[in-house]
Design an enzyme around this catalytic site. Structure first.
Site, PDB file in Angstrom:
ATOM      1  CG  LEU A  14      32.812  14.659  69.534  1.00 57.15           C
ATOM      2  CD1 LEU A  14      31.803  15.508  70.063  1.00 57.15           C
ATOM      3  CD2 LEU A  14      33.693  14.053  70.547  1.00 57.15           C
ATOM      4  CG  ASP A  15      36.871  13.686  67.009  1.00 59.64           C
ATOM      5  OD1 ASP A  15      36.365  14.487  67.645  1.00 59.64           O
ATOM      6  OD2 ASP A  15      37.688  12.657  67.100  1.00 59.64           O
ATOM      7  CB  THR A  21      38.806  16.965  68.668  1.00 65.09           C
ATOM      8  OG1 THR A  21      38.264  15.706  68.353  1.00 65.09           O
ATOM      9  CG2 THR A  21      37.786  17.588  69.473  1.00 65.09           C
ATOM     10  CE  LYS A  49      40.894  14.634  58.973  1.00 67.84           C
ATOM     11  NZ  LYS A  49      40.653  15.362  57.803  1.00 67.84           N
ATOM     12  CB  SER A 120      32.401   9.755  69.785  1.00 69.95           C
ATOM     13  OG  SER A 120      33.852   9.804  69.763  1.00 69.95           O
ATOM     14  CB  ALA A 121      36.014   5.715  68.155  1.00 67.44           C
ATOM     15  CE  LYS A 151      32.217   5.904  64.537  1.00 69.02           C
ATOM     16  NZ  LYS A 151      32.446   7.073  64.752  1.00 69.02           N
TER      17      LYS A 151
END
Length: 223
Positions: A14-15, A21, A49, A120-121, A151
């Site tokens: 996602l990010d 974000t 990140k 996404s985490a 990850k």
């Protein structure tokens, strides 16, 4: 190498891929760093990140050797405070925050019958997708609460394929972080890294920005 014809699904981070974000995460973590007296810099911002909330907090505390200054309960409270700060920023998001070309790509992929899942985490990803107006593209999303490894472990991307009932070899994973690309590769999926080709040198395909993410470009790179 995977053939383009074998691909049936896309597993998205996602990010930094669908929206950015990370700037909100940075602002919210910066507030926490100031509170605990840790010097904030670009290197620290980059290091956070794509990693989980508690791992991020521990990195911040380690930077100025404060990792043993707080109890687990205090750490939890700091992580919660960061999340509250972040959510205030996320609540102001609109479809204007979708990265260039992403909505077109998602629409094309869906129209052509490919399956989509989110890896996404972030526990806030459902809210982010809703604010962006993209929830309908991702009926399937990995629940980060069910994961045991972050990850670069392949677990999240492997799960992203599983929830689509696809084999890893039938999926392309899309990431903007080196740890994410490692995760995709270790899961046995074809990796697309979006961003600096030197940082993302392990990616099977590299695009410098989201505008290059098209089916035609992917097909060309896999030819």
């Amino acid at each position: 190498m995977t053939k383009f014809a074998d691909i049936k699904g896309f597993v998205f981070d996602l990010d930094g891929v669908i929206t950015d974000t990370s700037v909100f995460h940075s602002q919210a973590w910066h507030q926490v760093a100031d509170k605990v007296g840790v010097t904030w810099d670009d290197e620290l911002a980059d290091a956070l990140k794509g990693i989980s909330r508690m791992d991020s907090l521990n990195l911040i505390l380690k930077k100025d050797h404060k990792e043993n200054d707080f109890s687990e309960a205090e750490k939890e409270a700091l992580a919660t405070e960061k999340n509250d700060n972040y959510l205030k920023l996320v609540n102001q998001m609109t479809p204007a925050n979708i990265l260039p070309g992403i909505q077109d790509f998602l629409a094309t992929v869906k129209a052509k019958g490919y399956l989509l899942s989110l890896a996404s985490a972030s526990k806030n990803s459902p809210l982010v997708l809703k604010k962006l107006g993209l929830s309908d593209y991702f009926p399937k999303a990995v629940d980060p609460a069910t994961l045991t490894h972050g990850k670069p472990d392949p677990e999240i991307f492997r799960r992203g394929a599983e929830i689509l009932d696809l084999q890893p070899g039938e999926c392309i994973g899309v990431e903007d972080a080196a740890a994410g690309v490692q995760s995709i590769n270790a899961a046995g999926e074809t990796s697309i890294g979006i961003g600096d080709p030197q940082i993302l040198s392990a990616a099977a395909i590299n695009f410098t920005d989201t505008t290059q993410l098209t089916l035609a470009n992917i097909q060309q790179r896999l030819a």
